[in-house]
Enzyme design. Structure first.
Site, short mmCIF file in Angstrom:
data_model
loop_
_atom_site.label_atom_id
_atom_site.label_comp_id
_atom_site.label_asym_id
_atom_site.label_seq_id
_atom_site.Cartn_x
_atom_site.Cartn_y
_atom_site.Cartn_z
N CYS A 23 0.84 -1.20 0.00
CA CYS A 23 0.00 0.00 0.00
C CYS A 23 0.88 1.25 0.00
O CYS A 23 2.08 1.17 0.29
CB CYS A 23 -0.93 0.00 1.21
N CYS B 152 2.90 1.70 3.17
CA CYS B 152 4.03 0.77 3.26
C CYS B 152 5.22 1.30 2.45
O CYS B 152 6.36 1.25 2.91
CB CYS B 152 3.63 -0.61 2.75
#
Length: 81
Positions: A10, A13
């Site tokens: 994501c 991240c």
């Protein structure tokens, strides 16, 4: 020093990885950085939310993207241990 960024890929991240790499470079710390995207591998760690930062197999942060200064402090603490 071994660092793992736990997350499925994501934007948060990816942001944690970028902040971690910047902090490492500024501190001059040599480390192996690995992104762990496999959900089964992530579940092996005691984290409830991603992204998570693992330093030398110890979860030091999860569920948020910290600032570079916070990551730098975590890295310095781990390097001194």
């Amino acid at each position: 020093m071994k660092i793992k960024i736990l997350g499925t890929g994501c934007p948060k991240c990816n942001q944690l990885e970028a902040v971690t790499r910047e902090a490492l470079q500024e501190l001059g710390i040599d480390a192996e950085v690995q992104k762990v995207k496999d959900i089964n591998e992530i579940m092996a760690y005691p984290v409830m939310m991603t992204p998570a930062l693992v330093i030398n197999e110890k979860v030091v942060l999860s569920g948020k993207v910290p600032g570079k200064s916070e990551v730098a402090a975590l890295l310095q603490k781990a390097a001194a241990a």
